[in-house]
Every structure is written in C-alpha cells, then in structure tokens.
Motif scaffolding. Structure first.
Motif, PDB file in Angstrom:
ATOM      1  N   SER A 249      -3.522   4.057   7.490  1.00  0.00           N
ATOM      2  CA  SER A 249      -4.227   4.942   6.476  1.00  0.00           C
ATOM      3  C   SER A 249      -5.776   4.181   6.526  1.00  0.00           C
ATOM      4  N   HIS A 251      -8.800   5.430   3.692  1.00  0.00           N
ATOM      5  CA  HIS A 251      -9.328   4.286   2.346  1.00  0.00           C
ATOM      6  C   HIS A 251     -10.397   5.376   1.300  1.00  0.00           C
ATOM      7  N   ARG A 268      -5.663   2.853  -0.506  1.00  0.00           N
ATOM      8  CA  ARG A 268      -5.564   3.579   0.366  1.00  0.00           C
ATOM      9  C   ARG A 268      -3.974   5.103   0.681  1.00  0.00           C
ATOM     10  N   ASP A 270      -0.954   5.739   3.058  1.00  0.00           N
ATOM     11  CA  ASP A 270      -0.462   5.865   3.731  1.00  0.00           C
ATOM     12  C   ASP A 270      -0.088   6.691   4.830  1.00  0.00           C
ATOM     13  N   LEU A 303      -9.942  -2.872   8.993  1.00  0.00           N
ATOM     14  CA  LEU A 303     -11.426  -2.207   7.869  1.00  0.00           C
ATOM     15  C   LEU A 303     -12.391  -3.462   7.823  1.00  0.00           C
ATOM     16  N   TYR A 322      -4.273  -6.347   8.769  1.00  0.00           N
ATOM     17  CA  TYR A 322      -4.168  -5.303   7.964  1.00  0.00           C
ATOM     18  C   TYR A 322      -3.237  -5.927   7.044  1.00  0.00           C
ATOM     19  N   ASN A 323      -3.874  -5.430   5.407  1.00  0.00           N
ATOM     20  CA  ASN A 323      -3.531  -5.532   4.481  1.00  0.00           C
ATOM     21  C   ASN A 323      -2.873  -6.536   4.050  1.00  0.00           C
TER      22      ASN A 323
END
Length: 459
Positions: A249, A251, A268, A270, A303, A322-323
C-alpha cells in the motif's frame, strides 16, 4: 579435490571473454575455457546492476542470462535480502546524483531523458526504480542503474465544472506484489476559488497507472472520510505529497488542522484492491499530544511514524506487523543535533550492515548515522555533494530490463562525438572570426597609414 584453489572472480570473467585465457598461467587455461553457467549465474547475482549491464558484452550466453526475467527477479530478491549495492539518490536544485553507500568518493550525475532545464521531481523509490515528474502529465518510471526509462502516457487533468484552478498534486510509486505490477497513483485536488482555501468542498481526481497495462484508470468511488484528504489538506509540507510504500500500500500522513481536523490521520491506498483506507496510530500517540508534527517513512520494509515534539526531539515508531495496531513499537528517539538550527524534518532511511546504526536524513540538507547504543550522531560526508538536497534510497536492480542500453551505447557515443565535433567547429569558427577581425583591423590601419602618406606627399 586435487589441491588446486578454486577459480577466482577474475579467472571466471577472463574465461568468459572470447579467445581469452586466465591471466595467471597457460596451465590453467584448459580448466577455465568453459565455466558452468550455474557458477556464472551465482557470480553475477552478487554484482551490482551497473556492472551487469557492461558484462552482457562478454558473450551471447551472458547477454541472454542477464536479460532473462528469472535472473532479473533473482538478482532483485538477493539485493533486497542482503542490502548489498545500495545507492543514495540526491536531488539538488537542478540535477540528480547517485552515490554508492559503501563508497562515498564518487558522485555520479544521473542523466535522464526527462531533463528540461528545470527541476525534475522524484516522487518515490521502489525496487531500483524511481518516479520522475515534470508536471502531472509528464511522468516517467526510471532505473538509474540501467538508465532505462518508461514514459507514462499522458493523462489529462480536466478541471471539473465550477473549479477555477488546480490545487495540489499527490504522487505515489509502488509495486503491487499481488498482481506483479508497478503502479503510479496521481491524486489532484481542485479549488473553486483560488483565494478560498476553507470552502465547504473541493473536487478531486484520483487516477492509477498500471505498468503491466500501460494505461491509466480513474478511481471513481472514494469513501467519504477519505475526502478529508482532498477537501481540507492544502498546506503541504515537503514530501508529504509523496506516497510511502509498505505492506502493498501507499501511505500519506494527514496532519490535523485546528478548527477543521481534530486529529492526525494516515491514509493508505491498497495497490491490489485499489481502494483507500486508514491506518490507526499507536495508542500512546493517538491519546497523547495532538499538536505534534507527524511524518511517515519506511525502515526495514516496515511503516514508520515520526513524531516531532516542538522541533526538540523525534520519536520513531515502527509497525512490525503491517496493519496490526498492536505491533506499533517505539524503536528510538533522536534529539535535535547541536549542529543544526532547526529540527523541522527527520526520517530514517536504512540500518547499517551490523544494524547498530541508522542512516537519517535531516532537514533535506544532511545525512547522519545515528548510533542506537550511544545515541550519538555522525555526519555522512559525500565528496562533491551539493549543499542542499533531498535523498532517496535506491537498490541496484535490473528492473525494467536493460536490453536497449547495450544497443544504444554506440548511438549515444556517436551523438556525443557529434556534439564534440560541432563544439570544436564552433570554437574554430570563433577563433577564425577573431583572426579575421584582427586581420581586417590591421589592414584598415595599414590602408589609413598609406592614404595619410599619399596625402602628405601631395601636399
């Protein structure tokens, strides 16, 4: 097995040259006349892309090996795993430069077809590629190692009805690992009135370019909360308009604006699903001081969130998974160096090989190593480096291929020779003109003297 030492890199390369033998002794030539291609493959995987571009001229098997998609993919995988052959891309006022992180003595000017006499923006780095922009309709993907470029077909930016001017443009370059495709995101916001930055709504446009399809696609549906990015976010700070790639993704960080936005947001996009979403902050940050200045980056493929407190110190948070909000972890804090007047911008670029230091970019003018144990900063000095620049980390890769490069070497050399000849001819012409002018002036003087002599005789 018989006590002989294994062939060295030098031996192998000499053996690959047509009609060449090892430089040491004729006795070894019989052993080196044919090198198994699996050994050649393993050796070539360890070399930087710039060397591989040249080594395609060794032989036809080498040419086909280096140009093969499997080799290009394997070479990229190894570079990303080992962090070998990393380059720093520096963007000065008008020029782009590269320097090897392991050898800072040679600064190379990056020649690219996008040069127009003015500054060319760099809007991201991914797998050895960088995004270049002269305008929203003049974009390209470029590999500085192979000098290969792919110009994006122009996609017009049409002012919507009721809008009088184009606002800011956001860019992003990323690799969609799900669809094995490189993509460029372009987001444009418009103003209904050039002097009104606080209106109730501003039209926007989002388009995605697919390298695989070589075409643009408009993203028609955007979630209402995401429209905050386009409606209210106008005072862009440097680099916040460029997407940061992590977790498949892109950002962007949306800082709060008093009276308009009560909290910071990470948006973000995708690349696989081509939809927008939000990334949640670490809880201590989300529940803490709302006036901190925030930026995002990527370190070790993760990130990162940089929280700047009154330009005095910066906390660096990393999202390890991530996420997953619970995976945010504060990895280190950097205090304002005494050598800088302000501490407005800072971001991490890469760990050192032994992982005891982190390379930081500060205020777009300085690169420093930050020692994670002693917390001390040491300046990274690059010979002949411009005084002010922005930096991007670029891996050495063959992505985009390099087939055209070898074929164009002769053409580029002929062009340079032609330009040199024309320059020489121009210099000779100027010298000749100067001589003619000098001779003409001398002749005029002699003629004046002769006429004066005749006049005196007649008198």
């Amino acid at each position: 097995p018989h006590g002989r030492s294994p062939p060295t890199t030098q031996h192998i390369l000499f053996s690959l040259l047509p009609h060449q033998t090892s430089p040491d002794a004729q006795s070894k030539s019989s052993d080196m006349t044919t090198v198994p291609m699996d050994i050649v493959n393993d050796l070539f995987l360890r070399l930087p892309a710039k060397s591989l571009v040249r080594f395609r001229a060794l032989s036809k098997p080498c040419y086909h090996l280096i140009n093969s998609p499997d080799f290009i993919s394997s070479h990229l995988t190894r570079v990303l795993q080992t962090n070998d052959h990393l380059m720093i891309l520096l963007r000065g006022a008008l020029h782009l430069y590269t320097v090897d992180l392991d050898s800072l003595d040679t600064l190379s000017d990056v020649e690219h077809p996008m040069k127009r006499g003015g500054p060319t923006e760099v809007f991201g780095s991914c797998n050895g590629l960088i995004g270049l922009s002269n305008s929203p309709t003049d974009l390209a993907i470029f590999n500085p190692s192979t000098r290969q470029i792919h110009r994006l077909p122009p996609s017009p930016v049409d002012l919507p009805e009721g809008s009088s001017t184009r606002g800011y443009v956001f860019y992003g370059l990323g690799y969609d690992s799900v669809n094995d495709d490189y993509k460029v995101v372009r987001m444009v916001q418009f103003k209904r009135d050039p002097d009104d930055e606080l209106g109730s709504s501003f039209p926007y446009e989002v388009k995605v370019f697919s390298f695989k399809m070589n075409s643009w696609k408009r993203i028609e549906s955007v979630l209402p909360p995401i429209q905050l990015l386009f409606y209210f976010y106008y005072h862009l700070l440097y680099r916040r308009g460029y997407g940061v790639l992590a977790g498949n993704s892109l950002h962007w960080v949306l800082p709060r604006r008093p009276g308009l936005i009560a909290f910071n947001i990470i948006v973000r996009f995708d690349l696989a699903l081509e939809v927008f979403d939000f990334v949640r902050f670490p809880e201590p940050v989300a529940n803490g001081d709302v006036d901190i200045q925030m930026d995002i980056g990527v370190l070790d493929g993760c990130l990162c969130l940089m929280c700047n407190y009154d330009h005095k110190y910066v906390d660096v948070w990393m999202m390890k998974e991530y996420n997953v909000r619970g995976s945010w972890c504060k990895v280190f804090t950097v205090h304002k160096p005494k050598s800088v007047k302000t501490f407005a911008f800072m971001r991490p670029l890469v760990y050192s090989k032994d992982r005891d230091k982190v390379l930081l970019e500060i205020n777009n003018t300085k690169l420093v190593w930050f020692d994670l144990e002693t917390r001390k900063l040491s300046t990274l000095r690059i010979k002949d480096c411009p005084s002010s620049y922005s930096a991007e980390l670029v891996v050495s890769s063959l992505v985009l291929g390099c087939k055209g490069d070898l074929d164009n070497i002769k053409i580029r050399k002929e062009q340079r020779d032609k330009e040199a000849r024309e320059s020489k001819m121009l210099q000779n012409r100027m010298i000749s003109c100067q001589k003619d002018s000098s001779w003409s002036y001398k002749q005029k003087q002699e003629n004046r003297q002769r006429r004066a002599g005749r006049n005196r005789k007649e008198e």
